[in-house]
Design an enzyme around this catalytic site. Structure first.
Site, mmCIF file in Angstrom:
data_model
loop_
_atom_site.group_PDB
_atom_site.id
_atom_site.type_symbol
_atom_site.label_atom_id
_atom_site.label_comp_id
_atom_site.label_asym_id
_atom_site.label_seq_id
_atom_site.Cartn_x
_atom_site.Cartn_y
_atom_site.Cartn_z
ATOM 1 N N ARG A 235 0.860 -1.179 0.000
ATOM 2 C CA ARG A 235 0.000 0.000 0.000
ATOM 3 C C ARG A 235 0.898 1.231 0.000
ATOM 4 N NH1 ARG A 235 -3.451 -2.726 -1.584
ATOM 5 N NH2 ARG A 235 -5.466 -3.247 -0.690
ATOM 6 N N ASP A 259 3.876 -0.248 -7.259
ATOM 7 C CA ASP A 259 2.554 -0.585 -7.797
ATOM 8 C C ASP A 259 1.469 0.139 -7.009
ATOM 9 O OD1 ASP A 259 0.875 -2.053 -9.625
ATOM 10 O OD2 ASP A 259 0.276 -3.322 -7.946
ATOM 11 N N GLU A 264 -3.592 7.275 -4.427
ATOM 12 C CA GLU A 264 -3.670 6.744 -5.793
ATOM 13 C C GLU A 264 -5.089 6.762 -6.363
ATOM 14 O OE1 GLU A 264 -1.976 2.894 -4.820
ATOM 15 O OE2 GLU A 264 -3.932 1.966 -5.038
ATOM 16 N N HIS A 296 -1.377 0.042 -9.726
ATOM 17 C CA HIS A 296 -2.027 -0.908 -8.811
ATOM 18 C C HIS A 296 -2.665 -2.068 -9.601
ATOM 19 C CE1 HIS A 296 -3.772 -1.205 -4.523
ATOM 20 N NE2 HIS A 296 -3.668 -2.409 -5.060
HETATM 21 P P1 NAD Z 1 -0.952 -11.372 4.645
HETATM 22 O O1 NAD Z 1 -1.786 -10.956 5.795
HETATM 23 O O2 NAD Z 1 -1.006 -12.786 4.180
HETATM 24 O O3 NAD Z 1 0.591 -11.003 4.929
HETATM 25 C C1 NAD Z 1 1.000 -9.818 5.534
HETATM 26 C C2 NAD Z 1 2.165 -10.171 6.436
HETATM 27 O O4 NAD Z 1 2.754 -8.972 6.922
HETATM 28 C C3 NAD Z 1 1.755 -10.996 7.662
HETATM 29 O O5 NAD Z 1 2.501 -12.208 7.681
HETATM 30 C C4 NAD Z 1 2.105 -10.112 8.849
HETATM 31 O O6 NAD Z 1 2.571 -10.839 9.974
HETATM 32 C C5 NAD Z 1 3.202 -9.243 8.247
HETATM 33 N N1 NAD Z 1 3.452 -8.006 8.940
HETATM 34 C C6 NAD Z 1 2.559 -7.179 9.536
HETATM 35 N N2 NAD Z 1 3.213 -6.117 10.046
HETATM 36 C C7 NAD Z 1 4.520 -6.272 9.772
HETATM 37 C C8 NAD Z 1 5.690 -5.493 10.022
HETATM 38 N N3 NAD Z 1 5.637 -4.333 10.674
HETATM 39 N N4 NAD Z 1 6.880 -5.962 9.561
HETATM 40 C C9 NAD Z 1 6.962 -7.132 8.904
HETATM 41 N N5 NAD Z 1 5.895 -7.913 8.641
HETATM 42 C C10 NAD Z 1 4.690 -7.474 9.062
HETATM 43 O O7 NAD Z 1 -1.365 -10.388 3.460
HETATM 44 P P2 NAD Z 1 -1.094 -10.626 1.896
HETATM 45 O O8 NAD Z 1 -2.279 -11.264 1.282
HETATM 46 O O9 NAD Z 1 0.260 -11.202 1.692
HETATM 47 O O10 NAD Z 1 -1.117 -9.100 1.394
HETATM 48 C C11 NAD Z 1 -0.116 -8.197 1.792
HETATM 49 C C12 NAD Z 1 -0.515 -6.815 1.310
HETATM 50 O O11 NAD Z 1 -0.459 -6.757 -0.112
HETATM 51 C C13 NAD Z 1 -2.001 -6.458 1.597
HETATM 52 O O12 NAD Z 1 -2.225 -6.040 2.887
HETATM 53 C C14 NAD Z 1 -2.243 -5.370 0.604
HETATM 54 O O13 NAD Z 1 -1.847 -4.146 1.200
HETATM 55 C C15 NAD Z 1 -1.287 -5.704 -0.543
HETATM 56 N N6 NAD Z 1 -1.981 -6.132 -1.775
HETATM 57 C C16 NAD Z 1 -1.644 -5.496 -2.930
HETATM 58 C C17 NAD Z 1 -2.233 -5.872 -4.128
HETATM 59 C C18 NAD Z 1 -1.847 -5.205 -5.413
HETATM 60 O O14 NAD Z 1 -2.621 -5.280 -6.378
HETATM 61 N N7 NAD Z 1 -0.696 -4.575 -5.490
HETATM 62 C C19 NAD Z 1 -3.181 -6.895 -4.130
HETATM 63 C C20 NAD Z 1 -3.496 -7.537 -2.928
HETATM 64 C C21 NAD Z 1 -2.904 -7.137 -1.749
#
Ligand code: NAD
Length: 331
Positions: A235, A259, A264, A296
Site C-alpha cells: 500500500r 505498484d 492513488e 495498482h
Molecule cells: P498477509 O496478511 O497474508 O501477509 C502480511 C504479512 O505482513 C503478515 O505475515 C504479517 O505478519 C506481516 N506483517 C505485519 N506487520 C509487519 C511489520 N511491521 N513488519 C513485517 N511484517 C509485518 O497479506 P497478503 O495477502 O500477503 O497481502 C499483503 C498486502 O499486499 C495487503 O495487505 C495489501 O496491502 C497488498 N496487496 C496489494 C495488491 C496489489 O494489487 N498490489 C493486491 C493484494 C494485496
C-alpha cells in the site's frame, strides 16, 4: 435466491455469469457503486456484493439494508476498510471479504519489476525512446547473485519469496509471525533493520495499518545499500514517498518499482492524458528513469478476478443459506 452485484467491471462479467450458471442463483449486475442515493434498488434481493472506493459511512445505508431483509455485505476485495463494522454489527449485517484471490498475481508482478530494475530496463527504455541505443555502463546483475529481502512474508510475500528462490536468489525476510513452511525458502532475520542492511532488493508486503504507515521512512532508507532497489506492491503509505524521492535523488538507493502510491485513488485507473498530474511527488517519480510505476495492477489477472468473483458470491450465498462464511470479517 437473487443477488445484486454492484460496480461490475467489464472483465468481471464472464466470471459472474459463469458463477450464476454453475450455482443456479439469479445474479443482477449493475455498474454503479452502492450509495444512499441508489439503495432502493436493493429491495427485493436476498443479498449484495460490492467492490468500490467510496466509503459506506452513512448509518442509513446499513439501516436500509436491514429493512430490505439483507443479512450480509460481501466484498470482492481483500480490504474492507470502506465498511463501518460497528454499523454493520448494529444492523446484523455480516461482512465478508476475499482474503486471498491470487497471491501469485501480485508476486509475479514483483518478480518482473525486480528483474527489470536489475537489468537497468527503465534507463535502457528511456534512452531508446530518445534514439540512444548504447549500452555502455549499463552492465546488469543476475538475480542468482543477489539477496532479496521480503518485509512481510505472508501470503503474497511468501509467494514472492518462493519465486525469487526458484530463480536462484538468496532470500531473507522479516515478519513477526514466522511460517514453518517458508523456512526452506527464506532465512528469517530478527529485525527489519537487518533485511534493509543486507538486501539488494527490498520488497514490501505488509498490510497498511497504524503501525506500518511510513514503515520505510528516511531512517529506514538510510539503512539500505546505495545500489539496492525498493519495491512496493503493498500500500502506498507504507513508504514515506517524500523521503524516498530524496533518497533516489541523492542516489542513496538505486531505484524503485511502485505498484501502489499514496492518494492513488485520484490517478490510478483514471485517464489523465493531456492533463496535469495530481501532486508534485507523482510528477517527479514519473520523470525518474530509475523508477517503475504501475497503476495498482498487481491483483489484476484472469485467475485473480475469477477467484474474487467466485469467493465473494460464494460467501454471499453461504451467509444467506447458513448464516456463516469462512470469510467473515465482521466483529
Ligand atoms: P498477509 O496478511 O497474508 O501477509 C502480511 C504479512 O505482513 C503478515 O505475515 C504479517 O505478519 C506481516 N506483517 C505485519 N506487520 C509487519 C511489520 N511491521 N513488519 C513485517 N511484517 C509485518 O497479506 P497478503 O495477502 O500477503 O497481502 C499483503 C498486502 O499486499 C495487503 O495487505 C495489501 O496491502 C497488498 N496487496 C496489494 C495488491 C496489489 O494489487 N498490489 C493486491 C493484494 C494485496
Amino acid at each position: 435466491m437473487k443477488l445484486l452485484v454492484f460496480s461490475v467491471r467489464e472483465d468481471e462479467r464472464p466470471a459472474i455469469k459463469a458463477w450464476e450458471e454453475r450455482n443456479g442463483i439469479e445474479v443482477t449486475q449493475v455498474t454503479v457503486p452502492l450509495t444512499l442515493e441508489n439503495i432502493e434498488q436493493v429491495n427485493g434481493y436476498d443479498g449484495i456484493c460490492i467492490q468500490q472506493r467510496i466509503d459506506i459511512i452513512e448509518e442509513r445505508i446499513y439501516e436500509k439494508l436491514k429493512e430490505f431483509g439483507i443479512k450480509q455485505i460481501s466484498l470482492r476485495t481483500a480490504g474492507y476498510d470502506i465498511i463501518d463494522l460497528e454499523f454493520a454489527k448494529k444492523y446484523q449485517l455480516k461482512v465478508t471479504n476475499v482474503p486471498a484471490y491470487s497471491p501469485t498475481s501480485v508476486a509475479e508482478l514483483v518478480v518482473m519489476q525486480a528483474l527489470r530494475l536489475i537489468r537497468n530496463n527503465p534507463i535502457v527504455e528511456d534512452n531508446m525512446s530518445r534514439g540512444d541505443f548504447r549500452w555502455g555502463g549499463m552492465i546488469a546483475k543476475e538475480i542468482n547473485t543477489l539477496t532479496v529481502g521480503i518485509i512481510g512474508a505472508g501470503k503474497i510475500g511468501g509467494t514472492a519469496a518462493r519465486l525469487f528462490k526458484a530463480l536462484g536468489a538468496h532470500v531473507i525476510g522479516y515478519d513477526p509471525v514466522q511460517i514453518e513452511d517458508l523456512k526452506d525458502t527464506l532465512t528469517y532475520m530478527n529485525s527489519q533493520k537487518e533485511v534493509l542492511e543486507k538486501a539488494d532488493i527490498v520488497s514490501l508486503h505488509v498490510p497498511l495499518d497504524g503501525k506500518t504507515k511510513h514503515l520505510i521512512d528516511a531512517e529506514a532508507l538510510k539503512l539500505m545499500k546505495p545500489d539496492a532497489y525498493l519495491i512496493n506492491a503493498a500500500r502506498g503509505p507504507v513508504i514515506d514517498v517524500e523521503a524516498m524521492i530524496q533518497a533516489l535523488e541523492k542516489k542513496a538507493i538505486a531505484g524503485a518499482a511502485l505498484d501502489t502510491l499514496p492518494n492513488e485513488q485520484y490517478f490510478f485507473n483514471h485517464d489523465l492524458s493531456g492533463k496535469e498530474l495530481p501532486g508534485k511527488n507523482l510528477e517527479k517519480l514519473m520523470h525518474m528513469n530509475n523508477v517503475l510505476i504501475t497503476p495498482h495492477i498487481g491483483f489484476y489477472t484472469t485467475v485473480a478476478v475469477q477467484n474474487m468473483v467466485d469467493s465473494a458470491l460464494g460467501s454471499a450465498r453461504d451467509i444467506i443459506q447458513t448464516g456463516k462464511s469462512e470469510n467473515e470479517v465482521s466483529k
